[in-house]
Motif scaffolding. Structure first.
Motif, PDB file in Angstrom:
ATOM      1  N   ASP A  52     -35.309  69.046-101.784  1.00 40.42           N
ATOM      2  CA  ASP A  52     -36.407  68.085-101.833  1.00 40.42           C
ATOM      3  C   ASP A  52     -36.885  67.867-103.266  1.00 40.42           C
ATOM      4  OD1 ASP A  52     -39.010  70.336-100.533  1.00 40.42           O
ATOM      5  OD2 ASP A  52     -38.090  70.203-102.516  1.00 40.42           O
ATOM      6  N   SER A  53     -37.919  67.063-103.407  1.00 41.31           N
ATOM      7  CA  SER A  53     -38.400  66.686-104.738  1.00 41.31           C
ATOM      8  C   SER A  53     -39.008  67.863-105.495  1.00 41.31           C
ATOM      9  CB  SER A  53     -39.414  65.549-104.623  1.00 41.31           C
ATOM     10  OG  SER A  53     -40.485  65.938-103.783  1.00 41.31           O
ATOM     11  N   ASP A  54     -39.386  68.920-104.777  1.00 34.92           N
ATOM     12  CA  ASP A  54     -39.921  70.117-105.428  1.00 34.92           C
ATOM     13  C   ASP A  54     -38.822  71.122-105.761  1.00 34.92           C
ATOM     14  OD1 ASP A  54     -42.777  69.949-103.242  1.00 34.92           O
ATOM     15  OD2 ASP A  54     -42.610  69.274-105.328  1.00 34.92           O
ATOM     16  N   GLY A  55     -37.593  70.762-105.427  1.00 41.53           N
ATOM     17  CA  GLY A  55     -36.482  71.667-105.698  1.00 41.53           C
ATOM     18  C   GLY A  55     -36.265  72.717-104.632  1.00 41.53           C
ATOM     19  N   ILE A  56     -36.947  72.575-103.516  1.00 39.86           N
ATOM     20  CA  ILE A  56     -36.778  73.530-102.421  1.00 39.86           C
ATOM     21  C   ILE A  56     -35.535  73.148-101.622  1.00 39.86           C
ATOM     22  CG2 ILE A  56     -37.787  74.466-100.317  1.00 39.86           C
ATOM     23  CD1 ILE A  56     -40.544  73.909-101.572  1.00 39.86           C
ATOM     24  N   ALA A  57     -34.654  74.123-101.440  1.00 40.51           N
ATOM     25  CA  ALA A  57     -33.375  73.871-100.775  1.00 40.51           C
ATOM     26  C   ALA A  57     -33.364  74.419 -99.348  1.00 40.51           C
ATOM     27  CB  ALA A  57     -32.240  74.505-101.568  1.00 40.51           C
ATOM     28  N   SER A  58     -32.622  73.743 -98.500  1.00 38.45           N
ATOM     29  CA  SER A  58     -32.398  74.188 -97.134  1.00 38.45           C
ATOM     30  C   SER A  58     -30.899  74.237 -96.902  1.00 38.45           C
ATOM     31  CB  SER A  58     -33.035  73.214 -96.131  1.00 38.45           C
ATOM     32  OG  SER A  58     -34.419  73.074 -96.345  1.00 38.45           O
ATOM     33  N   TYR A  59     -30.459  75.202 -96.090  1.00 42.75           N
ATOM     34  CA  TYR A  59     -29.029  75.381 -95.851  1.00 42.75           C
ATOM     35  C   TYR A  59     -28.751  75.617 -94.375  1.00 42.75           C
ATOM     36  CZ  TYR A  59     -28.786  76.196-100.893  1.00 42.75           C
ATOM     37  OH  TYR A  59     -28.884  76.067-102.254  1.00 42.75           O
ATOM     38  N   ALA A  60     -27.569  75.201 -93.948  1.00 40.94           N
ATOM     39  CA  ALA A  60     -27.089  75.582 -92.637  1.00 40.94           C
ATOM     40  C   ALA A  60     -26.761  77.069 -92.657  1.00 40.94           C
ATOM     41  CB  ALA A  60     -25.835  74.784 -92.289  1.00 40.94           C
ATOM     42  N   ASP A  61     -26.943  77.739 -91.547  1.00 41.47           N
ATOM     43  CA  ASP A  61     -26.673  79.179 -91.485  1.00 41.47           C
ATOM     44  C   ASP A  61     -25.232  79.498 -91.868  1.00 41.47           C
ATOM     45  OD1 ASP A  61     -28.789  79.842 -88.572  1.00 41.47           O
ATOM     46  OD2 ASP A  61     -29.263  79.730 -90.716  1.00 41.47           O
ATOM     47  N   SER A  62     -24.336  78.591 -91.546  1.00 40.58           N
ATOM     48  CA  SER A  62     -22.917  78.833 -91.779  1.00 40.58           C
ATOM     49  C   SER A  62     -22.536  78.870 -93.261  1.00 40.58           C
ATOM     50  CB  SER A  62     -22.081  77.751 -91.076  1.00 40.58           C
ATOM     51  OG  SER A  62     -22.440  76.466 -91.543  1.00 40.58           O
TER      52      SER A  62
END
Length: 124
Positions: A52-62
């Motif tokens: 996101d714009s704040d640099g926060i990342a999300s990932y799939a568990d895999s």
């Protein structure tokens, strides 16, 4: 119009690494949500990573612990560093962008306004 162009795909051996890039035009990667998705033959599209714009990342568990998503605001690109690749990572990888926030839910839903054409990743 917004254009997203992926690059960096290819063929690697099991355990290898690849770095994908997504170059954006008429869209700033520093705002909103940027995501990476993949689709293997005969399978549904899967959200891999988003930032996101704040640099926060999300990932799939895999892919947690193996893939890293990052932004290069100066070059208006988003990168996906993929380490420890496995044969099950083989797929067409596409970049996506949306001016809205809430990246985590968009990664799950696939609700992005703009999409690239994709780059093939093959792991054997």
């Amino acid at each position: 119009q917004v254009q997203l162009v992926e690059s960096g795909g290819g063929s690697v051996q099991d355990g290898g690494s690849l770095r994908l890039s997504c170059a954006a035009s008429k869209f700033s990667v520093s705002v909103g949500c940027m995501g990476w998705f993949r689709q293997a033959p005969g399978k549904e599209r899967e959200g891999v990573a988003a930032i996101d714009s704040d640099g926060i990342a999300s990932y799939a568990d895999s892919v947690k612990g193996r893939f890293t998503v990052s932004r290069d605001n100066a070059n208006n690109t988003v990168n996906l560093m993929m380490n420890g690749l496995k044969p099950e990572d083989t797929a067409m990888y596409s970049c996506a962008a949306d001016p809205s926030s809430d990246c985590s839910s968009r990664l799950s839903s696939g609700n992005f306004g703009f999409w690239g054409q994709g780059t093939q990743v093959t792991v054997s």
